[in-house]
Design a protein around this motif. Structure first.
Motif, PDB file in Angstrom:
ATOM      1  N   VAL A  62       0.920  -1.471  -0.243  1.00  0.00           N
ATOM      2  CA  VAL A  62       0.179  -0.090  -0.411  1.00  0.00           C
ATOM      3  C   VAL A  62       0.630   1.002   0.287  1.00  0.00           C
ATOM      4  N   LEU A  66       1.120   4.316  -3.064  1.00  0.00           N
ATOM      5  CA  LEU A  66       0.897   5.352  -2.339  1.00  0.00           C
ATOM      6  C   LEU A  66       1.604   6.467  -3.463  1.00  0.00           C
ATOM      7  N   ASP A  70       2.385   9.744  -5.691  1.00  0.00           N
ATOM      8  CA  ASP A  70       2.791  11.259  -5.289  1.00  0.00           C
ATOM      9  C   ASP A  70       4.010  11.194  -5.869  1.00  0.00           C
ATOM     10  N   LYS A 188       9.125  10.638   4.243  1.00  0.00           N
ATOM     11  CA  LYS A 188       8.251   9.072   3.400  1.00  0.00           C
ATOM     12  C   LYS A 188       8.961   7.941   3.481  1.00  0.00           C
TER      13      LYS A 188
END
Length: 356
Positions: A62, A66, A70, A188
């Motif tokens: 996941v 994402l 992004d 991140k």
């Protein structure tokens, strides 16, 4: 040059489709493994490796999806390269999990005198039933990695000029903006590896009635807030928040070193027996990433108040808007005036692209 919307090009769609398909296949394989073990044993003791393995892969897939959206939204080549490195780490983790799952299932029983299909190796045993699904996982991830490399090469050509439209042609501004992009990308990935370490500790290692369990749970929101505030500080160039964030990063790095010692010291090493390899890798990578984020954060701090803040704040993946050309500013016919012998050879002038 026109800017294509998100997922409007073949390369963008193929890149996302590759990640999505491999995520579906991988999670299916892991889910089948989980189910085959679940019907035979209770997930206590060494067997807790399996639910942790499933949870980590679900989180990783996941997270990667994402991050891919992004990166495409922001047209961020640096983040795409980070995704490639992250995907390579997934291959290593999947390969290690074959060994750790085997260690959890074949838990040192005497299979010569007391053979049973759950804890022994051989035809018809639980280990032989789940082994093929575990082997398929790193193979699928590796195949997807090669496909992703091809599409990232295409995306590099598509997005490679984007920074020019954010900060112009000034080499110093371009370098500062690249460091800023690296900082955001590191933050991140810090998030994922911190969650990965704490998830393994909470599910497999730590007992609920210990002080270390409480400290680990309490550290989760603190670190996540730290990462979020650091992202805001580096974007808005808020010096006092950035200073606090950098100090907290050093403290968090010390915590990961402490956990690494705990994994191997004689008094506690037995608690990490079934997850030592993967937890060691996660902890080392988390430490390196966090320390690297601290170093890059210092570099970004040095670039505060040097004219980059407007580009940081106003840049967004969908905020590309055309601006007036020089001909329009001086009364040209909407950028369509043609000049004989000009640099454009008499062709129609196109609106320039800017990021406001």
């Amino acid at each position: 040059m026109a800017v294509e919307p998100l997922l409007a090009t073949r390369a963008q769609r193929a890149f996302i489709l590759t990640i999505t398909l491999q995520a579906i296949i991988v999670l299916t394989m892991v889910g089948i493994t989980f189910r085959k073990v679940e019907v035979k044993v209770a997930f206590v003791g060494d067997y807790k490796t399996l639910p942790c393995y499933l949870a980590l892969f679900a989180l990783a897939e996941v997270f990667e999806l994402l991050m891919a959206f992004d990166a495409l939204r922001l047209r961020n080549i640096i983040q795409l390269l980070g995704i490639l490195l992250f995907h390579m780490a997934l291959i290593v983790f999947a390969a290690i999990q074959i060994h750790e799952t085997k260690s959890a299932l074949l838990n040192k029983v005497d299979c010569v005198t007391d053979f049973n299909p759950i804890n022994c190796d051989g035809p018809g045993t639980l280990w032989r039933a789940v082994q093929p699904f575990l082997i398929v996982v790193p193979c699928i991830i590796a195949a997807a990695w090669f496909v992703m490399m091809f599409w990232i090469k295409e995306l590099y050509s598509e997005f490679g000029w984007a920074i020019f439209h954010v900060v112009g042609a000034n080499p110093k501004m371009k370098r500062m903006y690249q460091w800023y992009q690296i900082m955001l990308c590191l933050l991140k990935f810090d998030f994922f590896f911190f969650v990965g370490v704490t998830m393994q500790l909470l599910i497999i290692v730590l007992a609920r009635n210990t002080a270390e369990f409480g400290v680990t749970v309490a550290a989760i929101p603190v670190v996540l807030v730290l990462l979020a505030l650091c992202g805001v500080a580096v974007q808005r160039e808020i010096k006092w928040i950035m200073t606090i964030s950098l100090v907290m990063m050093l403290a968090a790095s010390s915590y990961f070193l402490y956990k690494l010692v705990r994994i191997y010291e004689p008094a506690s090493r037995s608690a990490y027996a079934t997850t030592r390899a993967s937890l060691t890798i996660f902890t080392i990578v988390a430490f390196i990433l966090l320390f690297g984020t601290f170093a890059v954060g210092l570099r970004c701090f040095a670039d505060f108040d040097r004219g980059l803040q407007a580009s940081k704040v106003n840049h967004g993946g969908s905020s590309y808007t055309p601006v007036l050309t020089k001909l329009e500013l001086f009364g040209g016919n909407n950028g369509t005036q043609q000049e004989e012998g000009s640099y454009y050879g008499g062709t129609q002038l196109q609106p320039r692209i800017s990021i406001e």
